[in-house]
Scaffold this active site. Structure first.
Site, PDB file in Angstrom:
ATOM      1  CE  LYS A 298     -20.367  -7.509   6.170  1.00 12.80           C
ATOM      2  NZ  LYS A 298     -21.345  -7.838   5.229  1.00 12.80           N
TER       3      LYS A 298
ATOM      4  NE  ARG B 144      -2.746  -7.232  -4.705  1.00 11.01           N
ATOM      5  CZ  ARG B 144      -3.491  -7.377  -3.632  1.00 11.01           C
ATOM      6  NH1 ARG B 144      -2.952  -7.703  -2.491  1.00 11.01           N
ATOM      7  NH2 ARG B 144      -4.791  -7.179  -3.708  1.00 11.01           N
TER       8      ARG B 144
ATOM      9  CB  SER C 258      -4.370  -6.788   4.199  1.00 11.58           C
ATOM     10  OG  SER C 258      -4.063  -5.499   3.768  1.00 11.58           O
TER      11      SER C 258
ATOM     12  CG  HIS D 241      -1.942  -1.049   1.288  1.00 13.47           C
ATOM     13  ND1 HIS D 241      -2.144  -1.851   2.387  1.00 13.47           N
ATOM     14  CD2 HIS D 241      -2.858  -1.460   0.362  1.00 13.47           C
ATOM     15  CE1 HIS D 241      -3.133  -2.704   2.146  1.00 13.47           C
ATOM     16  NE2 HIS D 241      -3.581  -2.492   0.919  1.00 13.47           N
TER      17      HIS D 241
HETATM   18  P1  ADP Z   1      -9.784  -3.765  -0.984  1.00 14.06           P
HETATM   19  O1  ADP Z   1     -10.530  -4.613   0.002  1.00 14.06           O
HETATM   20  O2  ADP Z   1     -10.552  -2.564  -1.429  1.00 14.06           O
HETATM   21  O3  ADP Z   1      -9.166  -4.515  -2.132  1.00 14.06           O
HETATM   22  P2  ADP Z   1      -7.097  -3.577   0.087  1.00 14.06           P
HETATM   23  O4  ADP Z   1      -6.667  -2.876   1.336  1.00 14.06           O
HETATM   24  O5  ADP Z   1      -6.892  -5.033   0.001  1.00 14.06           O
HETATM   25  O6  ADP Z   1      -8.598  -3.147  -0.119  1.00 14.06           O
HETATM   26  O7  ADP Z   1      -6.339  -2.913  -1.141  1.00 14.06           O
HETATM   27  C1  ADP Z   1      -6.470  -1.556  -1.443  1.00 14.06           C
HETATM   28  C2  ADP Z   1      -5.827  -1.279  -2.795  1.00 14.06           C
HETATM   29  O8  ADP Z   1      -4.424  -1.506  -2.702  1.00 14.06           O
HETATM   30  C3  ADP Z   1      -6.320  -2.205  -3.902  1.00 14.06           C
HETATM   31  O9  ADP Z   1      -6.370  -1.458  -5.113  1.00 14.06           O
HETATM   32  C4  ADP Z   1      -5.255  -3.261  -3.990  1.00 14.06           C
HETATM   33  O10 ADP Z   1      -5.169  -3.826  -5.274  1.00 14.06           O
HETATM   34  C5  ADP Z   1      -4.022  -2.424  -3.685  1.00 14.06           C
HETATM   35  N1  ADP Z   1      -2.932  -3.243  -3.161  1.00 14.06           N
HETATM   36  C6  ADP Z   1      -2.936  -4.032  -2.064  1.00 14.06           C
HETATM   37  N2  ADP Z   1      -1.756  -4.668  -1.896  1.00 14.06           N
HETATM   38  C7  ADP Z   1      -0.966  -4.254  -2.947  1.00 14.06           C
HETATM   39  C8  ADP Z   1       0.373  -4.568  -3.388  1.00 14.06           C
HETATM   40  N3  ADP Z   1       1.117  -5.439  -2.737  1.00 14.06           N
HETATM   41  N4  ADP Z   1       0.823  -3.950  -4.504  1.00 14.06           N
HETATM   42  C9  ADP Z   1       0.031  -3.103  -5.186  1.00 14.06           C
HETATM   43  N5  ADP Z   1      -1.235  -2.782  -4.840  1.00 14.06           N
HETATM   44  C10 ADP Z   1      -1.727  -3.339  -3.740  1.00 14.06           C
END
Ligand code: ADP
Length: 163
Positions: free
Chosen positions: A43, A92, A130, A19
């Protein structure tokens, strides 16, 4: 409408180095980046929305061009309220694509002013999510390469509370 604001929405449960990479690269392109924690992601989450906002705010407090907020309801309504145009998302693997494609199309149809821009993950974070961090952390694995130290501490504290 402000072309220089981008909204970076997500669950951020918790915020990872992947992130952070998108945030830093986003700041190279946009004047202001709003990291928007989705309230509907409460949730099944490990951290409450308030905890996540607190952690991300502490991680980014030195940069006046970064804001951390939460939003309720439809993302596009929030984008309009912020007078923004751009929704920034990270991509990704190919497995991200189908869902993101659907979401971006839906958002653009509901709200033509909203444009979703995707940034490819940096290869070194391609595997990072995450959920995988939570899984490794829960099993007492070393997560120091995956998250900022503040998040590592918060995760350790969480796992020491929850059996
Ligand atoms: P969501 O539940 O909305 O997907 P996330 O917190 O999992 O929320 O991810 C938020 C954003 O960050 C998404 O666009 C996701 O693709 C991006 N993201 C998460 N991890 C990575 C990573 N390792 N590299 C690039 N983008 C990432």
């Amino acid at each position: 409408m402000n072309r220089h604001i981008a909204i970076y929405p997500g669950s951020f449960d918790p915020f990872t180095n992947g992130h952070m990479d998108i945030v830093h690269r986003g700041l190279e392109i946009f004047d202001t980046l709003i990291i928007a924690v989705a309230s509907n992601s409460e949730k099944n989450s490990l951290f409450s929305v308030a905890e996540r906002v607190d952690i991300i705010s502490r991680l980014t407090q030195d940069n006046p061009r970064l804001k951390v907020e939460t939003f309720d309801g439809l993302l596009v309504d929030y984008v309009v309220a912020k007078k923004a145009r751009v929704i920034l998302r990270g991509l990704r693997a190919v497995t991200d694509f189908e869902f993101e494609f659907q979401l971006a199309q839906m958002n653009h149809t509901v709200c033509p002013q909203a444009e979703t821009l995707f940034m490819m993950t940096s290869p070194k974070f391609a595997y990072l999510s995450s959920s995988i961090v939570k899984e490794v952390g829960r099993l007492n694995g070393d997560i120091s390469k995956f998250v900022p130290p503040l998040v590592k501490e918060a995760l350790e504290q969480k796992f020491s509370q929850t059996p």
